[in-house]
Design a protein around this motif. Structure first.
Motif, mmCIF file in Angstrom:
data_model
loop_
_atom_site.group_PDB
_atom_site.id
_atom_site.type_symbol
_atom_site.label_atom_id
_atom_site.label_comp_id
_atom_site.label_asym_id
_atom_site.label_seq_id
_atom_site.Cartn_x
_atom_site.Cartn_y
_atom_site.Cartn_z
ATOM 1 N N ILE A 61 -1.168 4.404 -10.522
ATOM 2 C CA ILE A 61 0.230 4.929 -10.030
ATOM 3 C C ILE A 61 0.399 6.362 -10.086
ATOM 4 C CG2 ILE A 61 2.587 4.766 -10.415
ATOM 5 C CD1 ILE A 61 2.251 2.100 -11.296
ATOM 6 N N ALA A 62 0.012 7.048 -11.357
ATOM 7 C CA ALA A 62 -0.093 8.603 -11.357
ATOM 8 C C ALA A 62 -0.895 9.277 -10.577
ATOM 9 C CB ALA A 62 -0.466 8.949 -12.736
ATOM 10 N N ALA A 63 -2.180 8.449 -10.172
ATOM 11 C CA ALA A 63 -2.964 9.209 -9.123
ATOM 12 C C ALA A 63 -2.447 9.136 -7.683
ATOM 13 C CB ALA A 63 -4.112 8.450 -9.204
ATOM 14 N N ALA A 64 -1.887 7.952 -7.673
ATOM 15 C CA ALA A 64 -1.272 8.028 -6.264
ATOM 16 C C ALA A 64 0.072 8.905 -6.104
ATOM 17 C CB ALA A 64 -0.735 6.599 -5.969
ATOM 18 N N VAL A 65 0.792 9.196 -6.988
ATOM 19 C CA VAL A 65 1.935 9.944 -6.980
ATOM 20 C C VAL A 65 1.365 11.590 -6.991
ATOM 21 C CG1 VAL A 65 3.737 11.313 -8.238
ATOM 22 C CG2 VAL A 65 3.359 8.420 -8.208
ATOM 23 N N ALA A 66 0.290 11.614 -7.442
ATOM 24 C CA ALA A 66 -0.523 13.111 -7.417
ATOM 25 C C ALA A 66 -0.828 13.365 -6.073
ATOM 26 C CB ALA A 66 -1.430 13.196 -8.482
ATOM 27 N N GLY A 67 -1.132 12.501 -5.230
ATOM 28 C CA GLY A 67 -1.552 12.653 -3.750
ATOM 29 C C GLY A 67 -3.091 12.548 -3.949
ATOM 30 N N VAL A 68 -3.749 11.754 -4.460
ATOM 31 C CA VAL A 68 -5.107 11.489 -4.668
ATOM 32 C C VAL A 68 -5.593 10.473 -3.312
ATOM 33 C CG1 VAL A 68 -7.070 10.596 -5.864
ATOM 34 C CG2 VAL A 68 -5.475 11.822 -7.197
ATOM 35 N N GLY A 69 -4.746 9.634 -2.977
ATOM 36 C CA GLY A 69 -4.971 8.804 -1.854
ATOM 37 C C GLY A 69 -4.221 7.621 -1.937
ATOM 38 N N LEU A 70 -4.691 6.731 -1.098
ATOM 39 C CA LEU A 70 -3.660 5.465 -1.121
ATOM 40 C C LEU A 70 -4.352 4.485 -1.931
ATOM 41 C CD1 LEU A 70 -3.546 4.922 2.927
ATOM 42 C CD2 LEU A 70 -1.945 6.050 1.530
ATOM 43 N N ALA A 91 12.772 6.492 -5.787
ATOM 44 C CA ALA A 91 12.753 8.040 -6.210
ATOM 45 C C ALA A 91 12.148 8.898 -4.998
ATOM 46 C CB ALA A 91 12.244 8.203 -7.605
ATOM 47 N N GLY A 92 11.504 8.243 -4.154
ATOM 48 C CA GLY A 92 10.612 8.886 -3.079
ATOM 49 C C GLY A 92 9.247 9.596 -3.347
ATOM 50 N N ARG A 93 8.980 9.250 -4.615
ATOM 51 C CA ARG A 93 7.377 9.684 -5.082
ATOM 52 C C ARG A 93 6.356 8.994 -4.296
ATOM 53 N NH1 ARG A 93 10.658 9.732 -10.040
ATOM 54 N NH2 ARG A 93 9.839 7.511 -10.368
ATOM 55 N N LEU A 94 6.566 7.902 -3.898
ATOM 56 C CA LEU A 94 5.571 7.268 -2.991
ATOM 57 C C LEU A 94 6.365 6.418 -2.009
ATOM 58 C CD1 LEU A 94 3.657 5.175 -6.080
ATOM 59 C CD2 LEU A 94 2.795 7.067 -4.614
ATOM 60 N N LYS A 95 5.620 6.118 -0.873
ATOM 61 C CA LYS A 95 6.141 5.652 0.205
ATOM 62 C C LYS A 95 5.336 4.438 0.751
ATOM 63 C CE LYS A 95 7.294 6.510 5.068
ATOM 64 N NZ LYS A 95 7.443 7.407 6.066
ATOM 65 N N ILE A 96 5.782 3.444 0.893
ATOM 66 C CA ILE A 96 5.091 2.197 1.217
ATOM 67 C C ILE A 96 4.760 2.361 2.864
ATOM 68 C CG2 ILE A 96 5.120 -0.332 1.892
ATOM 69 C CD1 ILE A 96 7.024 -0.463 -0.605
ATOM 70 N N ILE A 137 0.995 -1.145 -0.059
ATOM 71 C CA ILE A 137 0.132 0.118 -0.014
ATOM 72 C C ILE A 137 0.969 1.153 0.128
ATOM 73 C CG2 ILE A 137 -1.732 1.272 1.205
ATOM 74 C CD1 ILE A 137 -2.812 -1.364 2.263
ATOM 75 N N CYS A 138 0.636 2.231 -0.784
ATOM 76 C CA CYS A 138 1.324 3.460 -1.224
ATOM 77 C C CYS A 138 0.477 4.926 -0.916
ATOM 78 C CB CYS A 138 2.161 3.399 -2.422
ATOM 79 S SG CYS A 138 3.532 1.896 -2.563
ATOM 80 N N GLY A 139 1.307 5.673 -0.688
ATOM 81 C CA GLY A 139 0.779 6.994 -1.010
ATOM 82 C C GLY A 139 2.010 8.112 -1.102
ATOM 83 N N SER A 140 1.576 9.174 -1.495
ATOM 84 C CA SER A 140 2.673 9.987 -1.864
ATOM 85 C C SER A 140 2.987 10.858 -0.550
ATOM 86 C CB SER A 140 2.211 11.123 -2.909
ATOM 87 O OG SER A 140 1.194 12.109 -2.223
ATOM 88 N N PRO A 141 4.287 11.328 -0.421
ATOM 89 C CA PRO A 141 4.738 12.157 0.584
ATOM 90 C C PRO A 141 3.766 13.123 1.002
ATOM 91 C CG PRO A 141 6.386 11.519 -0.496
ATOM 92 C CD PRO A 141 5.553 11.040 -1.297
ATOM 93 N N ASP A 142 3.304 13.842 0.138
ATOM 94 C CA ASP A 142 2.322 14.944 0.192
ATOM 95 C C ASP A 142 1.034 14.614 1.077
ATOM 96 O OD1 ASP A 142 4.504 16.845 -0.678
ATOM 97 O OD2 ASP A 142 3.747 17.103 -2.587
ATOM 98 N N TYR A 143 0.730 13.420 0.438
ATOM 99 C CA TYR A 143 -0.372 12.845 0.952
ATOM 100 C C TYR A 143 -0.764 12.467 2.269
ATOM 101 C CZ TYR A 143 -4.615 9.899 1.978
ATOM 102 O OH TYR A 143 -5.514 9.468 2.432
ATOM 103 N N LEU A 144 0.428 11.658 2.682
ATOM 104 C CA LEU A 144 0.754 11.343 3.873
ATOM 105 C C LEU A 144 0.981 12.412 4.967
ATOM 106 C CD1 LEU A 144 3.007 8.409 3.195
ATOM 107 C CD2 LEU A 144 0.558 8.047 3.880
ATOM 108 N N ALA A 145 1.522 13.643 4.478
ATOM 109 C CA ALA A 145 1.974 14.623 5.295
ATOM 110 C C ALA A 145 0.533 15.518 5.956
ATOM 111 C CB ALA A 145 2.903 15.678 4.665
ATOM 112 N N THR A 146 -0.362 15.210 4.801
ATOM 113 C CA THR A 146 -1.540 15.976 5.034
ATOM 114 C C THR A 146 -2.628 15.001 5.862
ATOM 115 O OG1 THR A 146 -1.542 17.265 2.917
ATOM 116 C CG2 THR A 146 -3.808 16.918 3.934
#
Length: 305
Positions: free
Chosen positions: A226-235, A249-254, A165-174
């Motif tokens: 994947i593109a949506a997850a990188v964009a911060g839409v959700g997990l 590359a740090g665009r997603l985090k498990i 399960i992945c999310g972007s760093p920005d999404y997880l920060a929010t």
């Protein structure tokens, strides 16, 4: 006409999709091809093809007979190759199928290295996100990402794939990083048609933790999700190889790695039995070594991609 030759003509008609293109491939006249198929139908006592002025399609009997023809002709070809000694040196055409993204990322580089080593070989790729039938579709080797049911296929395990399960760093920060599956009730989700499009996610090696999922976005392709997850839409949930580059590359985090399900095994499979042609044996050995090396380099304990 010789029955074996008639079978070859019929198989070519099916593969080519018509009498005229089959005649061209066989260096025969179209009437001769049409007559050969008609004689074959008469000798069998059933209609194999339904022909109109604009189309041609197999009858139900024809579908089964076409599959049997492909198998029989392949076995004859292998027997002739064995007698001629070509089982010692790989040559000819090899057809390899795999899931689209795994094929592009991991299988294609192996094929390219194999072709450099065996310049007399020709490899045809069939990268599709569906389960193929090796016998009916005339395929030599398949990459299967799944626990295999009992079958007549010969399989060799080359690694496994985590379901992450992945999310972007920005999404997880929010929204915060979930620490347990129960924390997911505060999150947004990217759903998927097919494999991970279920209304609930299962967690744990025993699959004993269930979490309902209500996705705000449902994607029909891996790349879109994947593109949506990188964009911060959700997990979202992916197979580990699909997001390996984005995670690196740090665009997603498990997240929730300790609650992951059992890794899914990866196998190379082929349908040949005791008489394995040189091209199949050579590629199986070559691909198995290279894929196992890749898996061990990424995750030595689980040999995972």
């Amino acid at each position: 006409m010789d029955r074996l030759q008639a079978m070859r003509i019929f198989a070519q008609v099916v593969e080519s999709g018509g009498f005229a293109p089959a005649a061209k491939m066989l260096h025969m006249s179209a009437p001769s091809v049409t007559r050969a198929v008609a004689q074959l139908e008469d000798s069998i006592g059933t209609r194999l093809l339904v022909r109109t002025t604009r189309s041609m399609k197999l009858t139900s009997a024809g579908e089964g007979y076409a599959a049997d023809c492909r198998r029989i002709l392949a076995e004859i070809s292998e027997a002739e190759a064995n007698a001629a000694g070509s089982y010692t040196q790989p040559a000819g055409v090899l057809t390899v199928t795999a899931p689209v993204l795994f094929g592009r990322i991991h299988v294609l580089p192996v094929i390219l290295d194999f072709l450099r080593l065996h310049p007399n070989m020709q490899v045809k790729t069939i990268f599709v996100d569906r389960v193929t039938n090796l016998v009916e579709e005339g395929l030599d080797i398949a990459v299967r990402i799944a626990a295999l049911p009992d079958s007549g296929l010969i399989a060799r395990r080359v690694g496994s794939i985590r379901q992450v399960i992945c999310g972007s760093p920005d999404y997880l920060a929010t929204f915060g990083e979930p620490q347990t599956p129960e924390d997911l009730r505060h999150h947004k989700f990217i759903g998927r048609d097919g494999l991970f499009g279920q209304a609930e996610w299962l967690f744990g090696r025993a699959h004993n933790i269930r979490v309902p999922i209500n996705a705000s976005l449902i994607c029909n392709t891996n790349d879109t999700a994947i593109a949506a997850a990188v964009a911060g839409v959700g997990l979202s949930r992916f197979q580990s190889y699909q997001v390996a580059d984005d995670v690196k590359a740090g665009r997603l985090k498990i997240v929730l790695a300790e609650y992951e399900r059992e890794p899914v095994p990866i196998h190379l499979v082929h349908g040949e039995g005791h008489m394995v042609s040189a091209r199949v044996r050579a590629f199986m050995d070559f691909a198995a070594r290279h894929l196992q090396r890749q898996a061990n380099a990424r995750a030595p304990q689980e040999a995972s991609f």
